[in-house]
Design an enzyme around this catalytic site. Structure first.
Site, PDB file in Angstrom:
ATOM      1  N   GLY A  63      -9.066  64.020  -1.803  1.00  0.00           N
ATOM      2  CA  GLY A  63      -7.682  63.715  -2.116  1.00  0.00           C
ATOM      3  C   GLY A  63      -7.174  62.449  -1.439  1.00  0.00           C
ATOM      4  N   ASP A  79      -6.306  71.905   3.361  1.00  0.00           N
ATOM      5  CA  ASP A  79      -7.257  71.743   2.262  1.00  0.00           C
ATOM      6  C   ASP A  79      -8.625  72.281   2.672  1.00  0.00           C
ATOM      7  OD1 ASP A  79      -8.240  71.106  -0.195  1.00  0.00           O
ATOM      8  OD2 ASP A  79      -8.412  68.957   0.178  1.00  0.00           O
ATOM      9  N   LEU A  82     -20.508  59.035  -0.494  1.00  0.00           N
ATOM     10  CA  LEU A  82     -20.901  60.436  -0.297  1.00  0.00           C
ATOM     11  C   LEU A  82     -20.028  61.385  -1.098  1.00  0.00           C
ATOM     12  CD1 LEU A  82     -21.391  60.421   3.577  1.00  0.00           C
ATOM     13  CD2 LEU A  82     -23.189  60.542   1.862  1.00  0.00           C
TER      14      LEU A  82
END
Ligand SMILES: *[C@@H]1O[C@H](CO)[C@@H](O)[C@H](O)[C@H]1NC(C)=O
Ligand SMILES: *[C@@H]1O[C@H](CO)[C@@H](O)[C@H](O)[C@H]1NC(C)=O
Ligand SMILES: *[C@@H]1O[C@H](CO)[C@@H](O)[C@H](O)[C@H]1NC(C)=O
Ligand SMILES: *[C@@H]1O[C@H](CO)[C@@H](O)[C@H](O)[C@H]1NC(C)=O
Ligand SMILES: *[C@@H]1O[C@H](CO)[C@@H](O)[C@H](O)[C@H]1NC(C)=O
Ligand SMILES: *[C@@H]1O[C@H](CO)[C@@H](O)[C@H](O)[C@H]1NC(C)=O
Ligand SMILES: *[C@@H]1O[C@H](CO)[C@@H](O)[C@H](O)[C@H]1NC(C)=O
Ligand SMILES: *[C@@H]1O[C@H](CO)[C@@H](O)[C@H](O)[C@H]1NC(C)=O
Ligand SMILES: *[C@@H]1O[C@H](CO)[C@@H](O)[C@H](O)[C@H]1NC(C)=O
Ligand SMILES: *[C@@H]1O[C@H](CO)[C@@H](O)[C@H](O)[C@H]1NC(C)=O
Ligand SMILES: *[C@@H]1O[C@H](CO)[C@@H](O)[C@H](O)[C@H]1NC(C)=O
Length: 836
Positions: free
Chosen positions: A529, A644, A525
């Site tokens: 990181g 993030d 998918l």
């Protein structure tokens, strides 16, 4: 400009008319007519008649001299204006200062001091502090002063509080409106009952309370004092209960204002820019509001339901029904079967709190904390105690009786409270804390040392700007051997009791491999990181998403499992659900619920799909993300910093409800677990706060920054990378900021939204986005404030300061060097996600 010329002119006229007098003094035979001004000796303040806002009524007031806009700090005839320019300010026959209009015989305002001295020996003088004093010319005794009758502004060296001999109470009241200085609905007062504390009242009801004023660590007051800008003095003796603040650098102009909307704002004068900047305001967060969680509740402690209220140990919700509807105002009552009088009870220590309302508290400064404990234990009505003076170790004794009201938890400051609990609770907490302590002893000493080192390093690095990043050794607790004490490591642990224990399922590696066709690239998918994500289908037809973590080392299997267990307990409608995990040799897998709609980026940055998102949907998405993030930040057992946050990490379910994914990954992968500084900067160019990207400082405020970027992307439908305008800054934030300054920020709103949105709302969201991206972390709001601002359309927002963006010249060089070496520069490991 004009007003300066006018004041120069009036000054000149004044000089001509009153050659013998100095400009700051009104003598017994002088009159000050409308148009005349007094000017303090150092040309800091002036006094005269003025019209506020759009009103044409005339008031006598004091304002800053020579500023481009008139900022009034005091008004004499607040309630009784002069309706034309016939006003005259002078002494009457009795030596009182009075205002007359139209030559009327009855003054419309008077200092109203009964005559004590010979009338013609009084003079009025405007001081450089902004105080208008009526003094006896010969003895220099102050007979009356404007500082004793504050309006909406509190100036340095002014006193707030009581003169107990005369019964004089000095307090602030808001103006009714910009046009009308008459007393409005808000007041800010020092309340001496029990133990002195400040109260902001709105419509006579308590609205916000900064907390008791305790020597040294003054809770919010210390925060307001903002690290050495101020020096706050509390006097509490038989004749006086008062509070005073002094600016350490006396040449900095500063003022507190209580505003009709129910905010206490703190402004500082910016000399170079020649304007006022709003430095701080309160109440700020939901938990700031008085008694948000009712009696014996505690606020600021998010538990698993994303609800700010919990009960103090030994208590349970009084109206569980309301409680589950997220209304905690009913508060908490004693747990069933409690016994609290000389039957083996003791105290638990709660950390970093705003202490409960001290209206019914009792203080004895002569006792030590140990004696305080004994006193409180002896008195069955005593519910809690704390130190009344923390300046030299803990000293003094503050005891509470009955319900504990308006307690909240802070993340970075606050006081300790010792709460009485019965033998049963005591045993339970003691057991828990010893368990925790055993596990924590080693980590404590290590992390305490690390914190210490970090702290000093940080101090040097950040010098003045240290306010926000230094934080939270919150969950790190020290052991004590005090017999009746117990050390809590995190309050919420205990309130979780009775919840079903959800243990995390461990998946078999073979099953997962089969479900994903052996991690075939067809099923992939995406990549992030920390590894790749695969779609999978279990035997029973359930779809799953599997995150296969890259081979990160640094953490043992047990630690890994523990972390995943903790993370999996975080459940919220705006977080992707973790279904389980799988460990086999080097392989570490996380299994999530599968969401068919993919990431927000696949909608937002797609020419066709973006039109599916009208304003209503976008707002819901923004609001949902904010709530999810607030939950992560405030869950006190973990306090996850995402690090993030970006559109591809926000998944949408089939009703377009946003769910944050990838949270806690930094933690699971053995990243630094406390806030502070990290060597491993994990994040994505364009969404990282500058202090994090460059220096590795991360905190909840770096997430707030990323949220701001995300919010603007949601509004504009554009990515924060790449050029949008050739002439200005080469990124979205810079572009929005430029337009904001010009008042044209609506130009940037995504054209593919139909025009049904409320411009006011969109504008507000842009403003919130900009507030989140302000350059200094300390200026940025917390997520709970963001949620509050999004949810309350009539709350006045502060104006944003300049955001941080890459083109910012101060940061540019650093940024370049930080990113040039991609993988490892000077020991910095940077994982920069692609921002496709
Ligand atoms: C004010 O006027 C009175 C009466 O005219 C005079 O006696 C007094 O000296 C004057 N005071 C001053 C300070 O000029
Ligand atoms: C004064 O009037 C103008 C125009 O009617 C309005 O825009 C402004 O907001 C008003 N200012 C205040 C302080 O009421
Ligand atoms: C000014 O006008 C207001 C209302 O228009 C009135 O209440 C007030 O008494 C007037 N003040 C004077 C000094 O005439
Ligand atoms: C001083 O006050 C008395 C009344 O107390 C008055 O008769 C006298 O005129 C006043 N003197 C001046 C100079 O105003
Ligand atoms: C006030 O009244 C006095 C006498 O009653 C008069 O001399 C003076 O000119 C009047 N002043 C104004 C401003 O009307
Ligand atoms: C002055 O004080 C008296 C009583 O102390 C009060 O009745 C009167 O209203 C006051 N006058 C003004 C102008 O404040
Ligand atoms: C704090 O204020 C008090 C008086 O308000 C003053 O005496 C003292 O020197 C001040 N302390 C500092 C550090 O400025
Ligand atoms: C209370 O404190 C004030 C200010 O420090 C001082 O002037 C006053 O004398 C004190 N009163 C007593 C009774 O100590
Ligand atoms: C005090 O503030 C002024 C104006 O902001 C500044 O120029 C000066 O350097 C400051 N002084 C100190 C000691 O910080
Ligand atoms: C505790 O409070 C109750 C009622 O409020 C009172 O009757 C009782 O005397 C108090 N006990 C002590 C030891 O103060
Ligand atoms: C707090 O304690 C210190 C040191 O014992 C003392 O100097 C100070 O006056 C105390 N403050 C209060 C408010 O009691």
């Amino acid at each position: 400009m004009n007003s300066q010329i006018v004041s120069l002119l009036t000054m000149f006229l004044f000089l001509v008319l009153h050659l013998t007098d100095s400009l700051d003094t009104l003598g017994p035979n002088d009159t000050l007519k409308d148009g005349d001004v007094l000017i303090s000796q150092g040309s800091i303040y002036s006094l005269g008649f003025f019209s506020p806002g759009n009103s044409s009524s005339r008031y006598l007031g004091i304002w800053y001299y020579g500023q481009p806009e008139r900022t009034v700090v005091w008004v004499a005839n607040r309630e009784n204006s002069v309706n034309d320019t016939s006003g005259v300010f002078a002494f009457d026959h009795y030596g009182n200062l009075v205002i007359h209009s139209n030559n009327g015989s009855v003054p419309i305002w008077s200092t109203n001091v009964s005559s004590m001295t010979s009338n013609n020996s009084r003079v009025a003088r405007l001081l450089d502090s902004g105080n208008l004093v009526l003094i006896h010319d010969l003895s220099k005794v102050v007979i009356w002063q404007s500082f004793d009758y504050p309006t909406d502004t509190f100036l340095p060296s002014m006193k707030l509080g009581w003169d107990l001999r005369t019964g004089l109470n000095r307090f602030m009241t808001s103006w009714k409106s910009e046009d009308d200085p008459a007393p409005g609905s808000c007041s800010y007062e020092l309340v001496p009952t029990g133990y002195p504390q400040l109260f902001l009242y709105k419509d006579q009801a308590p609205y916000w309370r900064p907390g008791p004023i305790i020597e040294k660590r003054q809770g919010i007051l210390a925060k307001m004092a903002n690290d050495f800008i101020y020096n706050i003095t509390l006097v509490n003796n038989a004749t006086e209960v008062s509070l005073k603040f002094a600016v350490i650098n006396a040449s900095v102009l500063s003022r507190y204002v209580v505003h009709e909307s129910g905010l206490v704002k703190h402004f500082m004068w910016h000399d170079e820019e020649r304007r006022w900047t709003e430095f701080n305001y309160h109440p700020q967060e939901l938990c700031d509001y008085y008694s948000k969680c009712g009696p014996n509740g505690i606020c600021g402690a998010n538990n698993a339901d994303q609800f700010d209220c919990t009960c103090l140990p030994g208590f349970e919700p009084k109206f569980p029904g309301n409680w589950y509807l997220r209304d905690g105002t009913g508060g908490c009552k004693r747990r069933q079967g409690w016994s609290m009088c000389q039957s083996g009870e003791g105290f638990v220590k709660l950390r970093q709190l705003k202490l409960p309302d001290t209206l019914t508290a009792h203080v004895d400064v002569s006792l030590s904390l140990k004696e305080c404990e004994q006193e409180c234990l002896r008195d069955c009505n005593c519910t809690a105690y704390s130190s009344a003076n923390e300046s030299m170790g803990e000293y003094g004794c503050l005891k509470w009786y009955g319900d504990l009201i308006d307690t909240r938890e802070f993340s970075d400051l606050g006081q300790n409270l010792y709460l009485r609990v019965d033998a049963i609770d005591l045993a339970r907490y003691r057991k828990r804390s010893t368990l925790v302590n055993k596990a924590m002893v080693t980590t404590i000493s290590v992390s305490a040392l690390a914190l210490l080192l970090l702290g000093s390093l940080m101090y040097c690095l950040m010098s003045k700007r240290k306010r926000d990043t230094r934080r939270r050794n919150h969950n790190v607790s020290v052991t004590t051997s005090l017999t009746n004490f117990d050390v809590l490591t995190g309050l919420k642990d205990f309130n979780r009791e009775g919840r079903p224990k959800t243990d995390l399922p461990f998946f078999d590696f073979g099953t997962v491999a089969a479900a994903t066709s052996n991690f075939s690239s067809v099923n992939e998918l995406g990549q992030g990181g920390f590894g790749s994500v695969y779609k999978g289908m279990m035997n029973n037809g359930t779809e799953i998403a599997v995150k296969r973590l890259s081979k990160y080392s640094g953490q043992g299997i047990e630690e890994f499992k523990n972390e995943v267990r903790l993370i999996a307990k975080l459940q919220h409608r705006n977080l992707v659900k973790i279904l389980g995990c799988c460990i086999q040799e080097d392989e570490k897998l996380l299994i999530y619920e599968y969401l068919p709609n993919k990431g927000l980026d696949s909608f937002l940055f797609d020419e066709t799909k973006r039109s599916l998102l009208d304003w209503g949907k976008r707002f819901n998405i923004a609001y949902g993300i904010a709530r999810g993030l607030m939950y992560l930040h405030q869950d006190s057992t973990l306090r996850i910093i995402h690090r993030d946050l970006k559109p591809s990490n926000v998944l949408l379910d089939d009703t377009l409800n946003p769910k944050i994914s990838d949270f806690g990954i930094a933690r699971i992968c053995g990243g630094d677990q406390i806030e502070g500084k990290t060597k491993h900067v994990i994040g994505t160019y364009g969404y990282m706060a500058p202090e994090y990207a460059i220096q590795g400082w991360f905190s909840i405020k770096s997430d707030v920054y990323s949220y701001g970027v995300l919010l603007l992307e949601i509004i504009t439908g554009q990515r924060n990378t790449g050029c949008y305008h050739m002439n200005t800054f080469c990124n979205l934030i810079g572009h929005v900021w430029e337009l904001w300054k010009k008042g044209q920020c609506m130009d940037i709103v995504d054209k593919s939204m139909d025009k049904t949105y409320s411009e006011k709302m969109v504008y507000r969201c842009i403003q919130i986005g900009l507030l989140c991206m302000q350059r200094y972390a300390s200026d940025r709001p917390t997520m709970s404030t963001v949620v509050f601002m999004l949810g309350n359309a009539d709350v006045v927002l502060p104006s944003p300061k300049q955001p941080a963006f890459i083109e910012d010249s101060d940061y540019n060089g650093d940024f370049q060097s930080a990113f040039n070496g991609t993988c490892s520069v000077n020991g910095l490991t940077i994982t920069v996600g692609e921002a496709r």
